[in-house]
Design a protein around this motif. Sequence first.
Motif, short mmCIF file in Angstrom:
data_model
loop_
_atom_site.label_atom_id
_atom_site.label_comp_id
_atom_site.label_asym_id
_atom_site.label_seq_id
_atom_site.Cartn_x
_atom_site.Cartn_y
_atom_site.Cartn_z
N MET A 174 26.15 1.55 17.59
CA MET A 174 25.49 1.23 18.87
C MET A 174 24.52 2.34 19.27
SD MET A 174 26.84 -1.68 20.06
CE MET A 174 27.00 -1.72 21.81
N TYR A 175 24.91 3.58 19.00
CA TYR A 175 24.03 4.70 19.38
C TYR A 175 22.75 4.67 18.55
CZ TYR A 175 22.11 9.33 20.00
OH TYR A 175 21.24 10.35 20.26
N LEU A 176 22.91 4.42 17.25
CA LEU A 176 21.72 4.36 16.38
C LEU A 176 20.77 3.25 16.81
CD1 LEU A 176 23.31 5.06 12.88
CD2 LEU A 176 21.80 6.58 14.17
N TRP A 177 21.36 2.21 17.38
CA TRP A 177 20.56 1.06 17.81
C TRP A 177 19.94 1.30 19.20
CZ3 TRP A 177 23.05 -4.21 19.53
CH2 TRP A 177 22.04 -5.15 19.71
N LEU A 178 20.78 1.71 20.15
CA LEU A 178 20.32 1.79 21.55
C LEU A 178 19.89 3.18 21.99
CD1 LEU A 178 23.19 -0.42 23.06
CD2 LEU A 178 20.83 -1.14 22.67
N ARG A 179 20.32 4.22 21.26
CA ARG A 179 20.03 5.63 21.61
C ARG A 179 20.48 5.96 23.05
NH1 ARG A 179 17.03 8.07 17.30
NH2 ARG A 179 17.77 6.75 15.66
N ASP A 180 21.65 5.45 23.40
CA ASP A 180 22.22 5.73 24.71
C ASP A 180 23.20 6.91 24.57
OD1 ASP A 180 23.62 5.78 27.10
OD2 ASP A 180 23.57 3.61 27.34
N ASP A 181 22.97 7.98 25.34
CA ASP A 181 23.81 9.17 25.23
C ASP A 181 25.28 8.91 25.53
OD1 ASP A 181 22.04 10.95 24.28
OD2 ASP A 181 21.56 11.89 26.21
N ARG A 182 25.53 7.93 26.39
CA ARG A 182 26.93 7.65 26.75
C ARG A 182 27.72 7.16 25.54
NH1 ARG A 182 25.69 3.85 31.76
NH2 ARG A 182 24.19 3.19 30.20
N LEU A 183 27.05 6.41 24.66
CA LEU A 183 27.72 5.93 23.44
C LEU A 183 28.08 7.11 22.53
CD1 LEU A 183 25.49 2.84 22.80
CD2 LEU A 183 27.94 2.78 23.25
N ASP A 184 27.16 8.07 22.47
CA ASP A 184 27.43 9.26 21.67
C ASP A 184 28.60 10.05 22.25
OD1 ASP A 184 26.61 11.38 19.67
OD2 ASP A 184 26.46 12.49 21.56
N GLN A 185 28.65 10.12 23.58
CA GLN A 185 29.74 10.86 24.23
C GLN A 185 31.09 10.18 24.00
OE1 GLN A 185 28.03 10.95 28.13
NE2 GLN A 185 27.11 12.98 27.83
#
Lengths: 232, 86
Positions: free
Chosen positions: A68-79
Amino acid sequence: MSLRAIRRGALILGFLGIGLTLVFHWMVFFWVSTEATLGISQRIFYIHVAGMWTGLLAFIMVAVCSVMYLWLRDDRLDQIGQAAAEGGLVFFAVGLTAGPLWARLAWGTWWTWEPRLTLSLLAFFIYIGYLMVRGATENRERGKMFAAVIGVVGAINIPLIHVSVLWFRSLHPEPVVARQEGPALPADMLVTMLTAVLAWTVLLFALILLRYGAARLETRAEARALQRGATA
Amino acid sequence: MKSILQLWRLPANRSGLSGLAAIVPVIGLALILPTELFAQEVPVATRLEMRHFWHVFIAYALAWLILAGWVLSILKRLRRVEEKLD
Protein backbone atom coordinates in the motif's frame (compact mmCIF):
# COMPACT_ATOMS: atom_id res chain seq x y z
CA MET A 1 -7.94 8.15 13.26
CA SER A 2 -7.15 10.75 15.90
CA LEU A 3 -4.34 10.28 18.42
CA ARG A 4 -6.86 10.12 21.24
CA ALA A 5 -8.76 7.31 19.51
CA ILE A 6 -5.48 5.45 18.88
CA ARG A 7 -4.54 5.74 22.54
CA ARG A 8 -7.99 4.65 23.71
CA GLY A 9 -7.97 1.71 21.32
CA ALA A 10 -4.51 0.66 22.48
CA LEU A 11 -5.61 0.87 26.12
CA ILE A 12 -8.76 -1.21 25.61
CA LEU A 13 -6.99 -3.83 23.50
CA GLY A 14 -4.05 -3.83 25.93
CA PHE A 15 -6.24 -4.61 28.94
CA LEU A 16 -8.11 -7.25 26.96
CA GLY A 17 -4.82 -8.79 25.79
CA ILE A 18 -3.35 -8.86 29.29
CA GLY A 19 -6.58 -10.36 30.67
CA LEU A 20 -6.60 -13.08 28.02
CA THR A 21 -2.88 -13.70 28.61
CA LEU A 22 -3.53 -14.23 32.33
CA VAL A 23 -6.34 -16.65 31.44
CA PHE A 24 -4.09 -18.63 29.08
CA HIS A 25 -1.31 -18.75 31.70
CA TRP A 26 -3.79 -20.13 34.21
CA MET A 27 -4.88 -22.71 31.61
CA VAL A 28 -1.28 -23.68 30.84
CA PHE A 29 -0.20 -24.12 34.46
CA PHE A 30 -3.38 -25.26 36.23
CA TRP A 31 -5.90 -26.59 33.75
CA VAL A 32 -4.54 -28.30 30.64
CA SER A 33 -3.49 -31.94 30.90
CA THR A 34 0.17 -32.93 30.78
CA GLU A 35 1.32 -34.58 27.58
CA ALA A 36 2.17 -38.24 28.14
CA THR A 37 5.52 -38.47 26.31
CA LEU A 38 7.02 -34.99 26.62
CA GLY A 39 5.80 -34.23 30.15
CA ILE A 40 5.66 -30.64 31.41
CA SER A 41 8.10 -29.43 28.76
CA GLN A 42 5.21 -29.62 26.26
CA ARG A 43 3.80 -26.52 28.01
CA ILE A 44 6.42 -24.48 26.14
CA PHE A 45 4.40 -25.34 23.00
CA TYR A 46 1.71 -22.77 23.89
CA ILE A 47 4.02 -19.73 23.89
CA HIS A 48 6.13 -21.13 21.06
CA VAL A 49 3.14 -21.47 18.72
CA ALA A 50 1.48 -18.23 19.90
CA GLY A 51 4.75 -16.30 19.46
CA MET A 52 5.41 -17.66 15.97
CA TRP A 53 1.80 -17.19 14.85
CA THR A 54 1.67 -13.60 16.13
CA GLY A 55 5.04 -12.84 14.57
CA LEU A 56 3.96 -14.18 11.19
CA LEU A 57 0.68 -12.24 11.37
CA ALA A 58 2.66 -9.06 12.00
CA PHE A 59 4.95 -9.83 9.04
CA ILE A 60 1.86 -10.26 6.81
CA MET A 61 0.73 -6.82 8.03
CA VAL A 62 4.16 -5.44 7.07
CA ALA A 63 3.74 -6.88 3.57
CA VAL A 64 0.24 -5.39 3.14
CA CYS A 65 1.38 -1.98 4.44
CA SER A 66 4.46 -2.10 2.21
CA VAL A 67 2.42 -2.77 -0.94
CA MET A 68 0.00 0.00 0.00
CA TYR A 69 2.85 2.39 0.78
CA LEU A 70 4.54 1.74 -2.57
CA TRP A 71 1.22 2.45 -4.24
CA LEU A 72 -0.13 5.40 -2.23
CA ARG A 73 3.07 6.84 -0.64
CA ASP A 74 1.16 7.57 2.55
CA ASP A 75 3.48 7.95 5.56
CA ARG A 76 0.90 6.48 7.91
CA LEU A 77 1.11 3.14 6.08
CA ASP A 78 4.87 3.16 6.51
CA GLN A 79 4.46 3.90 10.22
CA ILE A 80 1.99 1.03 10.67
CA GLY A 81 4.38 -1.24 8.75
CA GLN A 82 7.27 -0.21 10.97
CA ALA A 83 5.24 -0.80 14.13
CA ALA A 84 4.12 -4.21 12.81
CA ALA A 85 7.72 -5.16 11.94
CA GLU A 86 8.86 -4.33 15.47
CA GLY A 87 5.97 -6.31 16.93
CA GLY A 88 6.64 -9.22 14.61
CA LEU A 89 10.29 -9.30 15.62
CA VAL A 90 9.40 -9.21 19.32
CA PHE A 91 6.87 -12.04 19.14
CA PHE A 92 9.04 -14.00 16.72
CA ALA A 93 11.93 -13.64 19.18
CA VAL A 94 9.69 -15.17 21.86
CA GLY A 95 8.92 -18.12 19.56
CA LEU A 96 12.55 -18.48 18.53
CA THR A 97 13.82 -18.56 22.13
CA ALA A 98 11.07 -20.86 23.40
CA GLY A 99 11.64 -23.28 20.51
CA PRO A 100 15.23 -24.31 21.32
CA LEU A 101 14.39 -24.64 25.03
CA TRP A 102 11.77 -27.19 24.07
CA ALA A 103 13.83 -28.76 21.27
CA ARG A 104 16.68 -29.56 23.70
CA LEU A 105 14.29 -31.79 25.65
CA ALA A 106 12.20 -33.13 22.76
CA TRP A 107 14.86 -33.58 20.06
CA GLY A 108 18.02 -33.62 22.17
CA THR A 109 19.47 -30.53 20.43
CA TRP A 110 19.12 -26.77 20.89
CA TRP A 111 19.27 -25.98 17.19
CA THR A 112 19.52 -27.79 13.89
CA TRP A 113 19.61 -26.37 10.38
CA GLU A 114 16.39 -28.02 9.30
CA PRO A 115 14.16 -26.17 6.77
CA ARG A 116 11.58 -24.61 9.09
CA LEU A 117 14.13 -23.39 11.63
CA THR A 118 16.40 -22.00 8.92
CA LEU A 119 13.54 -20.20 7.15
CA SER A 120 12.26 -18.80 10.46
CA LEU A 121 15.70 -17.41 11.30
CA LEU A 122 15.90 -15.98 7.79
CA ALA A 123 12.55 -14.21 8.33
CA PHE A 124 13.89 -12.77 11.58
CA PHE A 125 16.91 -11.31 9.80
CA ILE A 126 14.81 -10.02 6.87
CA TYR A 127 12.70 -7.89 9.24
CA ILE A 128 15.76 -6.69 11.14
CA GLY A 129 16.94 -5.55 7.70
CA TYR A 130 13.54 -3.92 7.08
CA LEU A 131 14.04 -1.75 10.18
CA MET A 132 17.74 -1.08 9.63
CA VAL A 133 17.54 -0.01 5.98
CA ARG A 134 15.54 3.13 6.92
CA GLY A 135 18.52 4.64 8.66
CA ALA A 136 21.00 3.46 6.03
CA THR A 137 20.11 6.09 3.42
CA GLU A 138 20.55 9.85 3.66
CA ASN A 139 17.21 10.44 1.96
CA ARG A 140 14.54 9.35 4.41
CA GLU A 141 11.89 8.83 1.73
CA ARG A 142 14.22 6.52 -0.16
CA GLY A 143 14.84 4.57 3.06
CA LYS A 144 11.12 4.07 3.50
CA MET A 145 10.83 2.88 -0.09
CA PHE A 146 13.69 0.38 0.30
CA ALA A 147 12.09 -0.87 3.51
CA ALA A 148 8.76 -1.34 1.72
CA VAL A 149 10.48 -3.37 -1.01
CA ILE A 150 12.07 -5.60 1.65
CA GLY A 151 8.65 -5.90 3.30
CA VAL A 152 7.12 -7.18 0.05
CA VAL A 153 9.99 -9.49 -0.94
CA GLY A 154 10.29 -10.84 2.62
CA ALA A 155 6.66 -11.94 2.52
CA ILE A 156 7.61 -14.70 0.05
CA ASN A 157 9.28 -16.45 2.98
CA ILE A 158 6.09 -16.57 5.11
CA PRO A 159 4.17 -19.32 3.23
CA LEU A 160 7.46 -21.20 2.79
CA ILE A 161 7.80 -21.45 6.59
CA HIS A 162 4.35 -23.04 6.72
CA VAL A 163 4.80 -25.54 3.88
CA SER A 164 8.44 -26.39 4.66
CA VAL A 165 7.36 -29.30 6.88
CA LEU A 166 5.35 -30.76 4.00
CA TRP A 167 7.88 -30.17 1.21
CA PHE A 168 11.09 -31.13 2.99
CA ARG A 169 12.24 -33.67 5.54
CA SER A 170 11.92 -31.86 8.84
CA LEU A 171 12.23 -32.46 12.57
CA HIS A 172 9.12 -30.36 13.07
CA PRO A 173 5.92 -32.42 13.01
CA GLU A 174 3.43 -31.98 10.18
CA PRO A 175 0.58 -29.51 10.97
CA VAL A 176 -1.45 -30.68 13.97
CA VAL A 177 -4.12 -27.97 13.85
CA ALA A 178 -4.45 -26.61 10.31
CA ARG A 179 -4.99 -29.91 8.49
CA GLN A 180 -7.76 -31.31 6.32
CA GLU A 181 -8.83 -34.07 8.74
CA GLY A 182 -9.26 -31.56 11.57
CA PRO A 183 -7.00 -30.82 14.54
CA ALA A 184 -5.06 -33.76 15.96
CA LEU A 185 -4.65 -32.14 19.39
CA PRO A 186 -6.76 -33.21 22.38
CA ALA A 187 -9.61 -30.73 23.02
CA ASP A 188 -8.13 -29.12 26.17
CA MET A 189 -4.75 -28.55 24.51
CA LEU A 190 -6.42 -27.10 21.44
CA VAL A 191 -8.54 -24.69 23.51
CA THR A 192 -5.45 -23.59 25.48
CA MET A 193 -3.44 -23.06 22.31
CA LEU A 194 -6.22 -21.07 20.63
CA THR A 195 -6.64 -18.92 23.76
CA ALA A 196 -2.88 -18.23 23.76
CA VAL A 197 -2.95 -17.31 20.08
CA LEU A 198 -5.98 -15.03 20.58
CA ALA A 199 -4.44 -13.38 23.66
CA TRP A 200 -1.17 -12.51 21.96
CA THR A 201 -2.91 -11.44 18.74
CA VAL A 202 -4.96 -8.92 20.74
CA LEU A 203 -1.79 -7.85 22.61
CA LEU A 204 0.06 -7.46 19.31
CA PHE A 205 -2.63 -5.13 17.93
CA ALA A 206 -2.64 -3.12 21.17
CA LEU A 207 1.13 -2.63 21.06
CA ILE A 208 1.16 -1.88 17.32
CA LEU A 209 -1.46 0.83 17.95
CA LEU A 210 0.61 2.24 20.82
CA ARG A 211 3.78 2.22 18.69
CA TYR A 212 1.92 3.78 15.76
CA GLY A 213 0.60 6.49 18.10
CA ALA A 214 4.18 7.23 19.18
CA ALA A 215 5.26 7.50 15.53
CA ARG A 216 2.38 9.89 14.78
CA LEU A 217 3.40 12.06 17.73
CA GLU A 218 7.00 12.08 16.49
CA THR A 219 5.79 13.29 13.09
CA ARG A 220 3.80 16.03 14.78
CA ALA A 221 6.80 17.08 16.90
CA GLU A 222 9.02 17.21 13.80
CA ALA A 223 6.44 19.29 11.90
CA ARG A 224 6.19 21.69 14.83
CA ALA A 225 9.97 22.00 15.04
CA LEU A 226 10.11 22.75 11.30
CA GLN A 227 7.37 25.36 11.67
CA ARG A 228 9.27 27.04 14.52
CA GLY A 229 12.43 27.01 12.40
CA ALA A 230 10.58 28.64 9.52
CA THR A 231 9.07 31.41 11.66
CA ALA A 232 12.34 32.16 13.50
CA MET B 1 23.76 -28.44 69.73
CA LYS B 2 27.15 -26.82 70.17
CA SER B 3 28.01 -23.82 68.09
CA ILE B 4 31.18 -23.69 65.99
CA LEU B 5 32.83 -21.41 68.58
CA GLN B 6 32.03 -23.81 71.38
CA LEU B 7 33.43 -26.62 69.27
CA TRP B 8 36.76 -24.80 68.98
CA ARG B 9 36.92 -24.52 72.75
CA LEU B 10 36.51 -28.26 73.34
CA PRO B 11 39.50 -29.73 75.17
CA ALA B 12 42.06 -31.43 73.02
CA ASN B 13 41.59 -35.19 72.89
CA ARG B 14 44.25 -37.80 73.35
CA SER B 15 45.77 -37.18 69.91
CA GLY B 16 46.09 -33.47 70.76
CA LEU B 17 43.39 -32.28 68.29
CA SER B 18 40.50 -30.04 69.31
CA GLY B 19 36.89 -30.96 68.33
CA LEU B 20 36.76 -28.96 65.11
CA ALA B 21 40.29 -29.81 64.09
CA ALA B 22 39.31 -33.48 64.21
CA ILE B 23 36.41 -32.82 61.89
CA VAL B 24 38.49 -30.98 59.26
CA PRO B 25 40.06 -34.12 57.73
CA VAL B 26 36.63 -35.72 57.53
CA ILE B 27 35.25 -32.67 55.69
CA GLY B 28 38.29 -32.68 53.41
CA LEU B 29 37.75 -36.34 52.61
CA ALA B 30 34.09 -35.68 51.88
CA LEU B 31 35.07 -32.93 49.45
CA ILE B 32 37.58 -35.10 47.62
CA LEU B 33 35.42 -38.21 47.32
CA PRO B 34 32.63 -38.22 44.74
CA THR B 35 29.30 -37.06 46.17
CA GLU B 36 27.52 -40.16 44.88
CA LEU B 37 29.18 -42.11 47.74
CA PHE B 38 27.32 -40.05 50.34
CA ALA B 39 24.30 -38.50 48.70
CA GLN B 40 21.12 -40.40 48.30
CA GLU B 41 20.59 -41.23 44.66
CA VAL B 42 18.07 -38.78 43.10
CA PRO B 43 15.76 -40.75 40.82
CA VAL B 44 16.42 -40.13 37.13
CA ALA B 45 12.74 -39.31 36.56
CA THR B 46 12.83 -36.54 39.20
CA ARG B 47 16.04 -35.09 37.77
CA LEU B 48 14.53 -35.03 34.28
CA GLU B 49 11.35 -33.47 35.61
CA MET B 50 13.34 -30.70 37.30
CA ARG B 51 15.22 -30.07 34.06
CA HIS B 52 11.91 -29.85 32.18
CA PHE B 53 10.61 -27.48 34.85
CA TRP B 54 13.61 -25.17 34.42
CA HIS B 55 13.23 -25.08 30.65
CA VAL B 56 9.52 -24.18 30.98
CA PHE B 57 10.35 -21.51 33.58
CA ILE B 58 13.11 -19.95 31.44
CA ALA B 59 10.94 -20.00 28.29
CA TYR B 60 8.07 -18.16 29.99
CA ALA B 61 10.39 -15.76 31.84
CA LEU B 62 12.21 -14.86 28.62
CA ALA B 63 8.90 -14.35 26.82
CA TRP B 64 7.80 -11.83 29.44
CA LEU B 65 11.18 -10.11 29.49
CA ILE B 66 11.17 -9.66 25.71
CA LEU B 67 7.57 -8.37 25.68
CA ALA B 68 8.21 -6.05 28.65
CA GLY B 69 11.31 -4.72 26.88
CA TRP B 70 9.27 -3.67 23.85
CA VAL B 71 6.50 -2.12 25.96
CA LEU B 72 9.07 -0.11 27.94
CA SER B 73 10.79 1.06 24.77
CA ILE B 74 7.46 2.31 23.35
CA LEU B 75 6.56 4.07 26.61
CA LYS B 76 10.01 5.70 26.74
CA ARG B 77 9.62 6.89 23.17
CA LEU B 78 6.13 8.27 23.95
CA ARG B 79 7.39 10.15 27.01
CA ARG B 80 10.30 11.65 25.05
CA VAL B 81 8.01 12.88 22.26
CA GLU B 82 5.46 14.25 24.71
CA GLU B 83 8.22 16.18 26.51
CA LYS B 84 9.37 17.54 23.15
CA LEU B 85 5.82 18.63 22.30
CA ASP B 86 5.32 20.31 25.68
